[in-house]
Each structure stands twice: as C-alpha cells, then as structure tokens.
Scaffold this motif. Structure first.
Motif, PDB file in Angstrom:
ATOM      1  N   ASN A 175       8.779 -14.076  14.120  1.00 23.57           N
ATOM      2  CA  ASN A 175       7.419 -13.447  14.332  1.00 23.57           C
ATOM      3  C   ASN A 175       7.846 -11.843  14.867  1.00 23.57           C
ATOM      4  N   THR A 176       8.702 -12.055  16.353  1.00 22.55           N
ATOM      5  CA  THR A 176       9.266 -11.607  16.956  1.00 22.55           C
ATOM      6  C   THR A 176       9.828 -10.366  16.900  1.00 22.55           C
ATOM      7  N   PHE A 177      10.401 -10.450  16.147  1.00 26.14           N
ATOM      8  CA  PHE A 177      11.527  -9.361  15.446  1.00 26.14           C
ATOM      9  C   PHE A 177      11.506  -9.351  14.143  1.00 26.14           C
ATOM     10  N   THR A 178      10.762  -9.391  13.832  1.00 24.91           N
ATOM     11  CA  THR A 178      10.077  -9.019  12.361  1.00 24.91           C
ATOM     12  C   THR A 178       8.647  -7.955  13.276  1.00 24.91           C
ATOM     13  N   ARG A 179       8.250  -7.130  11.598  1.00 23.30           N
ATOM     14  CA  ARG A 179       7.090  -6.575  11.232  1.00 23.30           C
ATOM     15  C   ARG A 179       6.465  -7.079  10.511  1.00 23.30           C
ATOM     16  N   GLN A 180       5.090  -7.630  10.367  1.00 27.99           N
ATOM     17  CA  GLN A 180       4.337  -7.568   8.882  1.00 27.99           C
ATOM     18  C   GLN A 180       3.648  -6.404   8.087  1.00 27.99           C
ATOM     19  N   LYS A 181       4.151  -6.012   7.219  1.00 23.17           N
ATOM     20  CA  LYS A 181       3.863  -5.187   6.375  1.00 23.17           C
ATOM     21  C   LYS A 181       2.935  -5.130   5.187  1.00 23.17           C
ATOM     22  N   PRO A 182       2.598  -5.172   5.488  1.00 21.57           N
ATOM     23  CA  PRO A 182       1.138  -5.146   4.563  1.00 21.57           C
ATOM     24  C   PRO A 182       1.362  -4.220   2.921  1.00 21.57           C
ATOM     25  N   ILE A 183       1.135  -4.617   1.703  1.00 23.31           N
ATOM     26  CA  ILE A 183       1.313  -4.055   0.407  1.00 23.31           C
ATOM     27  C   ILE A 183       0.412  -4.642  -0.412  1.00 23.31           C
ATOM     28  N   VAL A 184      -0.850  -3.654  -1.069  1.00 21.92           N
ATOM     29  CA  VAL A 184      -1.848  -3.955  -2.473  1.00 21.92           C
ATOM     30  C   VAL A 184      -1.260  -3.429  -3.110  1.00 21.92           C
ATOM     31  N   ASN A 185      -0.740  -4.278  -4.617  1.00 27.75           N
ATOM     32  CA  ASN A 185      -0.533  -3.682  -5.913  1.00 27.75           C
ATOM     33  C   ASN A 185      -1.412  -4.345  -6.667  1.00 27.75           C
ATOM     34  N   ARG A 186      -2.565  -2.609  -6.804  1.00 32.34           N
ATOM     35  CA  ARG A 186      -3.571  -2.204  -7.589  1.00 32.34           C
ATOM     36  C   ARG A 186      -2.917  -2.239  -8.958  1.00 32.34           C
ATOM     37  N   LYS A 187      -4.218  -3.291 -10.134  1.00 35.38           N
ATOM     38  CA  LYS A 187      -3.458  -3.410 -11.583  1.00 35.38           C
ATOM     39  C   LYS A 187      -4.208  -2.538 -12.096  1.00 35.38           C
ATOM     40  N   THR A 188      -4.218  -1.975 -13.802  1.00 35.21           N
ATOM     41  CA  THR A 188      -4.642  -0.452 -13.692  1.00 35.21           C
ATOM     42  C   THR A 188      -5.347  -0.813 -15.613  1.00 35.21           C
ATOM     43  N   TRP A 189      -5.315  -2.127 -15.106  1.00 39.09           N
ATOM     44  CA  TRP A 189      -5.972  -2.611 -16.851  1.00 39.09           C
ATOM     45  C   TRP A 189      -7.600  -2.767 -16.560  1.00 39.09           C
ATOM     46  N   LEU A 190      -8.235  -2.183 -15.310  1.00 38.88           N
ATOM     47  CA  LEU A 190      -9.693  -2.062 -15.482  1.00 38.88           C
ATOM     48  C   LEU A 190      -9.602  -0.949 -13.496  1.00 38.88           C
ATOM     49  N   ASP A 191     -10.817  -0.337 -13.514  1.00 42.45           N
ATOM     50  CA  ASP A 191     -10.820   0.660 -12.794  1.00 42.45           C
ATOM     51  C   ASP A 191     -12.380   0.461 -12.434  1.00 42.45           C
ATOM     52  N   ILE A 192     -12.751   0.439 -11.446  1.00 40.72           N
ATOM     53  CA  ILE A 192     -14.113   0.093 -10.817  1.00 40.72           C
ATOM     54  C   ILE A 192     -14.797   1.459 -10.469  1.00 40.72           C
ATOM     55  N   PRO A 193     -15.777   2.163 -10.967  1.00 38.86           N
ATOM     56  CA  PRO A 193     -15.599   3.519 -10.480  1.00 38.86           C
ATOM     57  C   PRO A 193     -16.955   3.779  -8.790  1.00 38.86           C
ATOM     58  N   ILE A 194     -17.215   2.860  -8.757  1.00 37.50           N
ATOM     59  CA  ILE A 194     -17.767   2.800  -7.959  1.00 37.50           C
ATOM     60  C   ILE A 194     -17.622   4.071  -6.511  1.00 37.50           C
ATOM     61  N   LYS A 195     -16.028   3.873  -6.602  1.00 33.61           N
ATOM     62  CA  LYS A 195     -15.861   4.422  -5.190  1.00 33.61           C
ATOM     63  C   LYS A 195     -15.505   6.641  -5.491  1.00 33.61           C
ATOM     64  N   TYR A 196     -15.309   6.506  -7.325  1.00 35.15           N
ATOM     65  CA  TYR A 196     -15.341   7.978  -6.983  1.00 35.15           C
ATOM     66  C   TYR A 196     -16.655   8.754  -7.099  1.00 35.15           C
ATOM     67  N   PRO A 197     -16.615  10.129  -6.374  1.00 36.28           N
ATOM     68  CA  PRO A 197     -17.772  11.243  -6.380  1.00 36.28           C
ATOM     69  C   PRO A 197     -17.587  11.241  -7.517  1.00 36.28           C
ATOM     70  N   PRO A 198     -19.337  11.873  -8.583  1.00 33.68           N
ATOM     71  CA  PRO A 198     -20.051  11.792  -7.202  1.00 33.68           C
ATOM     72  C   PRO A 198     -21.122  10.219  -6.149  1.00 33.68           C
ATOM     73  N   TYR A 199     -21.232  10.307  -5.672  1.00 32.40           N
ATOM     74  CA  TYR A 199     -22.111   9.462  -5.316  1.00 32.40           C
ATOM     75  C   TYR A 199     -23.646   8.968  -5.325  1.00 32.40           C
ATOM     76  N   ASN A 200     -23.796   8.275  -6.635  1.00 32.87           N
ATOM     77  CA  ASN A 200     -25.066   8.345  -7.535  1.00 32.87           C
ATOM     78  C   ASN A 200     -25.686   7.060  -7.243  1.00 32.87           C
ATOM     79  N   ARG A 201     -24.729   5.955  -6.722  1.00 30.16           N
ATOM     80  CA  ARG A 201     -24.858   4.469  -6.540  1.00 30.16           C
ATOM     81  C   ARG A 201     -25.307   4.598  -4.796  1.00 30.16           C
ATOM     82  N   VAL A 202     -25.632   5.380  -4.524  1.00 27.49           N
ATOM     83  CA  VAL A 202     -25.907   4.976  -2.760  1.00 27.49           C
ATOM     84  C   VAL A 202     -26.858   3.942  -2.408  1.00 27.49           C
TER      85      VAL A 202
END
Length: 458
Positions: free
Chosen positions: A420-447
């Motif tokens: 653990n001392t001589f390595t660093r933790q490298k986090p990687i998120v692998n997003r899939k493309t078969w679904l894209d939830i629109p809530i994060k995109y503008p326009p922000y009409n879902r406040v």
C-alpha cells in the motif's frame, strides 16, 4: 557518485519507467526470486560484514536481519499477484450504468535512505516493497556500516539493471545531493532530527514519503507483572543490538511497590545473558562519536549496574541508571544505546504526567496481569505500536503495519502495508453507453425533483 551522474541516472530511470511501466507481475515475482537466491548465496558474507561493522553476533544477524528479509520476500512472492489485481467497488447511483475499479500503480522513482543499526534488513525490506510494486529504486545505505553496504552493492549488481535498482554509497553530502533531486516517493529510516531535515527538503517538491523515526519508548511495569519473565523480556528487547534499536524500551516506569525487587531481577537477568568477562553475544556501538555521546550521558548519573566501557572497541556494557533528572541529556533525546533509566510511580496520574512529557513514541510496552490497567494504558496514550507483556516483537508480524505517529514517524510498512505504501490508488470509472440518464444535463428544469431526491441524504 557526482551530482551530474545522479541526475543522469534519474533520467535513465524515467526512460526505464516509460518502457517497463506495464511489466507483468510475473516478471516482478521472478526478480524477487532472483533477489532471494542472491541473498541466500551471500548469507555468510552478510553475517561477516555486519560483524565487521559493529560485532553483531551471528544469531542476531540471522534472526533480526536475514529472517525478516526472507519473510518479506516470501510474502510478496506469494501474494503479489493477488494484491495487484484491480479492486472492483460499487458504482455511484448517478454514474449508472458503470463499473468502478481501484487500480494499484507504482509511484515511479523511489529513494530509500537506510540507517546503520540494522544495516541489511532496514535497507532491503523497504526496497523489496518498492521494487515488487513496479517502482525504480535508488538505495542509499549508511556510510557507518560500510562492510554491509559493500555486500548490498554486490547483490544489487547481480540482480538488477542500474535503471531499475541502484545503490549509491556516500556520506552526508551524498544524501544531501540525493534529497535535492525530484523523486516520486521517499522512504527514510533514521533519527527524529534527521527526519525533520528530510521532511523539509522533500517538501519543496511536495514529495509523498514515509519517515520511520523513533522516540522515548516507555515501558511500564505494573505491580501484578510476573517479575521473572518480565525482567528477561525487557532485558532482551532493550539490550538486543546493544540497545541500538528504534523500538527498544527507552526507559522503565515501575510500580513503586515492586521497584526494588524488580531491579534485582533485571540485574540477575543481565548476568545470566552476558558474560561480564567476554560479552561474546553482545553488539558493540557503531562508531566513536556514538560511543562518546552515550558515555557522556552517564556522567553524574546514579549507575546501579554496568557502566563499564572500552573506547578502543566502542564497548559499553548494559547499564541501569536510577531516576535520572528528566532535564538531563540522557532524557532529552532517544538514548539509542545500552542504557536503561529506571523510574517508579505510585498513581496513574504520575504515570501519565511522565509519559506525556515526551513526544508520542514509536512504541509503548506494558507488563501487567490486569486487563483493566492494560486497557487504560492503551486508550490513554498515543503511540505507533505496542506490546503487552513483551517488547519489540510486534515488528516481526508482517500482518501488522509498522510505523510511528507524530514525531516518531509518518506512514507505515511491512507486508501488505508495504504494498500500500509503494503504490497509489488510481480510481477509474468505466461509463457504459447503452443508457444515458439526462438529469445532469442543462437546461436544469428538474430542480424540484432533485431537491426531493436530495432529502434522502439530508
């Protein structure tokens, strides 16, 4: 090695890392096996070299140097493949669908600065963790253990390419030049004052680091302690390597009800352990200045046992000192030698006042048959690691992380903790493309909808 040569070496290590950063775990395991075979081939040379450096008995070399190194090598050879696998973790709801993993990657160029007191083990053990995890290593052994450094050079030349792992010998000026360079990680073992200098130097480059230092390690003897075995275990842990051990008990605090009796047991244990005529199984001090410093500590002290010395061989006998003034040079810093001050206490408040008058220690030891007393000690005081009813043995368990706290050290190592001392933790998120939830995109009409969702976390 000159500064320009060191700079060129680091450049070659950069190129080496670019081309070998994806080296397989199997390849690194094969290098560890090669290192193990080389150490085995040089075993007698290691024993002889450490004896030449400061007359450490062969048994102590085998147990405190070689045994520890072989254990570390075997552990990495057995577990490196398993430890190196990316770890899957559950993904965040907002990232759905995705797969999330933690990858363990090497830091890059690692500098290891080793001390003289266990000149082989404390040099090789951190280097094993650094090399096994895919880093390149420059190891600077202590100039005060020059014979051992010579054997280390032979082993490294047999096992490694220069760009992968290199030993650079030299004194303070060499260490200074090394610390002026830019490293990806620095691992230092040594004294608290030098540790502060190292920390200040590498802070210029914001270098992550581990500092294995020391301190005034207290050893508490409760009135319920089993006196015979307690005396033997304290004398062993304190006077092993002539007290030149960062985790050795630095001073004793004995319940006043048993102090006189316990003092006699300490003396009888020392007489049993060491022949007063030859001290054949007893290490000498490393060099003249350390000898002069420790014998200077004994001036005007109430010596109740030992105190004999020989400047020609840097010999200082196991020495017990009764209640030295806390402001004396003996108690102003880590003793790091075969001198053991004895104090007494009557109440827990007295115990607390004394222990907390020093910085947080690397280790703390308590001898008692009372569970409530042991619990009170362990909860009240902060220290790097400790043992109940023995001394220094926590160091040999590679399942326990070893390190200090506060002034006694930063970070830890041994076994999986070294990985653990001589390595660093490298986090990687692998997003899939078969679904894209629109809530994060503008326009922000879902406040309002998201506010309702946020209430779940408020």
């Amino acid at each position: 090695m000159k500064e320009n040569d060191i700079i060129e070496l680091l450049k070659s290590q950069d190129e080496f890392l670019k081309t070998t950063s994806k080296t397989s775990v199997e390849n690194r395991i094969s290098i560890l096996k090669k290192l193990k075979a080389s150490i085995k081939a040089h075993e007698q040379g290691i024993v002889d070299a450490i004896y030449k450096d400061f007359q450490k008995p062969e048994f102590e070399v085998l147990t405190t140097e070689l045994f520890v190194v072989y254990k570390e090598l075997n552990l990495f050879i057995k577990n490196l493949k398993k430890w190196s696998k990316p770890k899957s973790v559950s993904s965040a709801w907002l990232n759905f669908p995705s797969s999330d993993k933690i990858h363990y990657v090497p830091w890059g160029k690692v500098l290891v600065i080793a001390p003289w007191n266990y000149p082989f083990q404390l040099a090789i053990t951190p280097a094993i963790g650094a090399i096994a995890t895919g880093n390149t290593v420059v190891l600077k052994p202590s100039e005060h253990a020059s014979y051992t450094a010579g054997v280390l050079v032979k082993i490294f030349n047999e096992v490694f390419e220069d760009q992968q792992a290199k030993i650079i010998t030299g004194a303070v000026e060499t260490a200074k030049i090394l610390l002026e360079q830019k490293w990806d990680y620095v691992f230092f073992t040594g004294s608290v004052p030098v540790g502060r200098i190292v920390s200040e130097q590498i802070a210029k480059h914001m270098t992550p680091h581990t500092l294995e230092l020391g301190g005034k390690n207290p050893c508490i003897v409760d009135s319920t302690a089993k006196i015979d075995v307690t005396a033997k275990r304290i004398c062993w842990g304190k006077f092993l390597n002539a007290g030149q051990t960062c985790i050795a008990p630095d001073y004793l605090i004995i319940d006043s009800k048993i102090k006189d009796e316990f003092q006699k047991k300490l003396i009888s244990s020392l007489k049993e352990f060491y022949s007063e005529t030859s001290y054949k199984d007893y290490t000498r001090l490393i060099h003249d200045s350390h000898f002069e410093k420790l014998t200077g500590f004994l001036k005007d002290q109430n010596i109740i046992y030992g105190g004999e010395s020989d400047a020609e061989t840097n010999f200082l006998a196991p020495t017990l000192v009764d209640s030295p003034d806390l402001s004396s040079p003996l108690m102003n810093e880590e003793i790091f030698g075969p001198i053991l001050p004895l104090y007494s206490y009557s109440t827990f408040d007295e115990l607390e006042e004394m222990i907390t008058s020093f910085e947080k220690p690397l280790s703390l030891y308590v001898f008692s048959e009372r569970k409530d007393f042991v619990k009170q000690v362990n909860e009240k005081f902060d220290f790097g690691g400790g043992v109940i009813n023995d001394t220094i043995v926590h160091f040999v368990n590679d399942k326990l992380p070893f390190g200090g706290v506060g002034a006694s050290g930063v970070g830890n190592y041994h076994g999986r903790a070294s990985f653990n001392t001589f390595t660093r933790q490298k986090p990687i998120v692998n997003r899939k493309t078969w679904l894209d939830i629109p809530i994060k995109y503008p326009p922000y009409n879902r406040v309002n909808s998201f506010k309702s969702f946020l209430n779940l976390f408020r």
